[in-house]
Design a protein around this motif. Structure first.
Motif, mmCIF file in Angstrom:
data_model
loop_
_atom_site.group_PDB
_atom_site.id
_atom_site.type_symbol
_atom_site.label_atom_id
_atom_site.label_comp_id
_atom_site.label_asym_id
_atom_site.label_seq_id
_atom_site.Cartn_x
_atom_site.Cartn_y
_atom_site.Cartn_z
ATOM 1 N N GLU A 75 -10.933 53.757 86.621
ATOM 2 C CA GLU A 75 -10.009 52.677 87.020
ATOM 3 C C GLU A 75 -10.588 51.295 86.723
ATOM 4 O O GLU A 75 -10.011 50.286 87.100
ATOM 5 C CB GLU A 75 -9.699 52.777 88.514
ATOM 6 N N ARG A 76 -11.730 51.285 86.031
ATOM 7 C CA ARG A 76 -12.409 50.037 85.665
ATOM 8 C C ARG A 76 -12.868 49.267 86.896
ATOM 9 O O ARG A 76 -12.670 48.062 87.025
ATOM 10 C CB ARG A 76 -11.529 49.183 84.736
ATOM 11 N N ARG A 77 -13.492 50.013 87.785
ATOM 12 C CA ARG A 77 -14.194 49.449 88.941
ATOM 13 C C ARG A 77 -15.637 49.913 88.869
ATOM 14 O O ARG A 77 -15.959 50.921 88.232
ATOM 15 C CB ARG A 77 -13.576 49.950 90.252
ATOM 16 N N PHE A 78 -16.504 49.184 89.557
ATOM 17 C CA PHE A 78 -17.907 49.570 89.605
ATOM 18 C C PHE A 78 -18.153 50.637 90.661
ATOM 19 O O PHE A 78 -17.442 50.725 91.662
ATOM 20 C CB PHE A 78 -18.791 48.358 89.917
ATOM 21 N N ALA A 79 -19.174 51.426 90.442
ATOM 22 C CA ALA A 79 -19.683 52.353 91.447
ATOM 23 C C ALA A 79 -21.202 52.264 91.426
ATOM 24 O O ALA A 79 -21.817 52.219 90.355
ATOM 25 C CB ALA A 79 -19.228 53.780 91.156
ATOM 26 N N LEU A 80 -21.806 52.228 92.608
ATOM 27 C CA LEU A 80 -23.256 52.216 92.736
ATOM 28 C C LEU A 80 -23.730 53.603 93.140
ATOM 29 O O LEU A 80 -23.113 54.260 93.977
ATOM 30 C CB LEU A 80 -23.700 51.185 93.775
ATOM 31 N N SER A 81 -24.826 54.033 92.548
ATOM 32 C CA SER A 81 -25.313 55.394 92.784
ATOM 33 C C SER A 81 -26.815 55.371 93.071
ATOM 34 O O SER A 81 -27.567 54.606 92.452
ATOM 35 C CB SER A 81 -25.043 56.266 91.553
ATOM 36 N N CYS A 82 -27.218 56.236 94.012
ATOM 37 C CA CYS A 82 -28.635 56.430 94.321
ATOM 38 C C CYS A 82 -29.162 57.729 93.725
ATOM 39 O O CYS A 82 -30.177 58.266 94.191
ATOM 40 C CB CYS A 82 -28.855 56.427 95.828
ATOM 41 N N ASP A 83 -28.496 58.270 92.723
ATOM 42 C CA ASP A 83 -28.987 59.480 92.066
ATOM 43 C C ASP A 83 -30.403 59.252 91.528
ATOM 44 O O ASP A 83 -30.851 58.106 91.368
ATOM 45 C CB ASP A 83 -28.058 59.872 90.919
ATOM 46 N N PRO B 266 -31.145 46.064 91.981
ATOM 47 C CA PRO B 266 -32.379 46.849 91.904
ATOM 48 C C PRO B 266 -32.237 48.194 92.609
ATOM 49 O O PRO B 266 -31.664 48.281 93.695
ATOM 50 C CB PRO B 266 -33.401 45.958 92.626
ATOM 51 N N ASP B 267 -32.730 49.250 91.963
ATOM 52 C CA ASP B 267 -32.824 50.598 92.527
ATOM 53 C C ASP B 267 -31.475 51.288 92.726
ATOM 54 O O ASP B 267 -31.375 52.249 93.483
ATOM 55 C CB ASP B 267 -33.602 50.576 93.851
ATOM 56 N N TYR B 268 -30.426 50.806 92.052
ATOM 57 C CA TYR B 268 -29.128 51.481 92.054
ATOM 58 C C TYR B 268 -28.664 51.665 90.610
ATOM 59 O O TYR B 268 -28.723 50.730 89.809
ATOM 60 C CB TYR B 268 -28.053 50.660 92.787
ATOM 61 N N HIS B 269 -28.193 52.869 90.312
ATOM 62 C CA HIS B 269 -27.483 53.042 89.054
ATOM 63 C C HIS B 269 -26.133 52.324 89.152
ATOM 64 O O HIS B 269 -25.473 52.358 90.197
ATOM 65 C CB HIS B 269 -27.227 54.523 88.776
ATOM 66 N N LEU B 270 -25.743 51.674 88.077
ATOM 67 C CA LEU B 270 -24.450 51.003 88.020
ATOM 68 C C LEU B 270 -23.548 51.772 87.064
ATOM 69 O O LEU B 270 -23.871 51.941 85.881
ATOM 70 C CB LEU B 270 -24.617 49.555 87.548
ATOM 71 N N LEU B 271 -22.433 52.257 87.589
ATOM 72 C CA LEU B 271 -21.476 53.051 86.816
ATOM 73 C C LEU B 271 -20.127 52.361 86.797
ATOM 74 O O LEU B 271 -19.818 51.529 87.660
ATOM 75 C CB LEU B 271 -21.328 54.444 87.436
ATOM 76 N N ILE B 272 -19.311 52.746 85.834
ATOM 77 C CA ILE B 272 -17.945 52.229 85.741
ATOM 78 C C ILE B 272 -16.979 53.391 85.882
ATOM 79 O O ILE B 272 -17.064 54.385 85.152
ATOM 80 C CB ILE B 272 -17.730 51.495 84.409
ATOM 81 N N GLU B 273 -16.090 53.271 86.850
ATOM 82 C CA GLU B 273 -15.117 54.324 87.102
ATOM 83 C C GLU B 273 -13.934 54.201 86.139
ATOM 84 O O GLU B 273 -13.703 53.128 85.553
ATOM 85 C CB GLU B 273 -14.630 54.230 88.550
ATOM 86 N N PRO C 241 -31.877 51.015 87.886
ATOM 87 C CA PRO C 241 -30.692 51.452 87.147
ATOM 88 C C PRO C 241 -31.008 51.969 85.741
ATOM 89 O O PRO C 241 -32.021 51.605 85.150
ATOM 90 C CB PRO C 241 -29.851 50.177 87.072
ATOM 91 N N SER C 242 -30.108 52.802 85.252
ATOM 92 C CA SER C 242 -30.211 53.410 83.935
ATOM 93 C C SER C 242 -29.228 52.756 82.978
ATOM 94 O O SER C 242 -28.036 52.651 83.275
ATOM 95 C CB SER C 242 -29.922 54.904 84.037
#
Length: 202
Positions: free
Chosen positions: A95-103, A86-93, A111-112
């Motif tokens: 290198e095929r790892r996750f990244a969490l963003s507060c943008d 909840p409340d974090y964008h979930l991105l994929i880098e 999340p978007s």
């Protein structure tokens, strides 16, 4: 039917987005996934930002695969279902790892779905399947466009079946789709395509 059979189009990641009506739709879809699915599955569902998510437990009881919230910098493993927090964008880098963003929220959502799908398209190219489910806004339409433009597959829930049809309709209008399907047909195709791929590679 699939426009590109999985037997000749390897899928390593399935990304799924939904909003209003999405919990029921995702539950049904996850329940039908085979226990030996080789692809990773990543979900974004629009949720209230200020409360812990109960979705890992809810989905975990119905899914044959392990279900967990994705963690920042966590490598993406096959045969695992990952949920956006909840409340974090979930991105994929790349290198095929996750990244969490507060943008800032996108389409009023964090999340978007679009941000997950667009980053998945960049990291996985032709090896990603994007699925847009029930929802009441247009989030996911731009992301599905990115996936299909990169050579990946795009499925959309049949709008007449969806509890909220706005999201599937927006995805179809903007991105098109390789298939517009009921949830039952999606699970059937995922199971049969996975089996066919295993038999082809045996």
């Amino acid at each position: 039917m699939l426009s590109i059979p999985f037997s000749s189009h390897q899928i390593d990641l399935i990304v799924i987005g939904g909003s209003a009506g999405g919990i029921q739709a995702m539950s049904e879809l996850l329940e039908g996934l085979p226990a030996n699915l080789s692809a990773a599955v990543t979900l974004v569902l629009h949720m209230p930002p200020n409360r812990p998510s109960l979705l890992p437990d809810l989905f975990g009881r119905r899914c044959k695969l392990p279900v967990k919230e994705a963690e920042d910098k966590e490598p993406i493993m096959p045969g695992t279902v990952y949920l956006a927090s909840p409340d974090y964008h979930l991105l994929i880098e790349p290198e095929r790892r996750f990244a969490l963003s507060c943008d800032e929220p996108l389409n009023f959502s964090r999340p978007s779905i679009d941000m997950l799908f667009e980053s998945a398209a960049m990291a996985y190219r032709t090896a990603v399947l994007g699925i847009v489910l029930s929802g009441a806004n247009s989030d996911g339409a731009a992301g599905l466009t990115a996936i299909r433009s990169a050579g990946g597959l795009g499925w959309v829930q049949l709008p007449s079946e969806a509890q909220a049809a706005a999201m599937p309709i927006a995805a179809i209008d903007r991105a098109g789709a390789d298939s517009v399907l009921t949830l039952g047909k999606m699970t059937e195709l995922l199971a049969s395509a996975h089996t066919a791929a295993k038999e082809t590679n045996a």
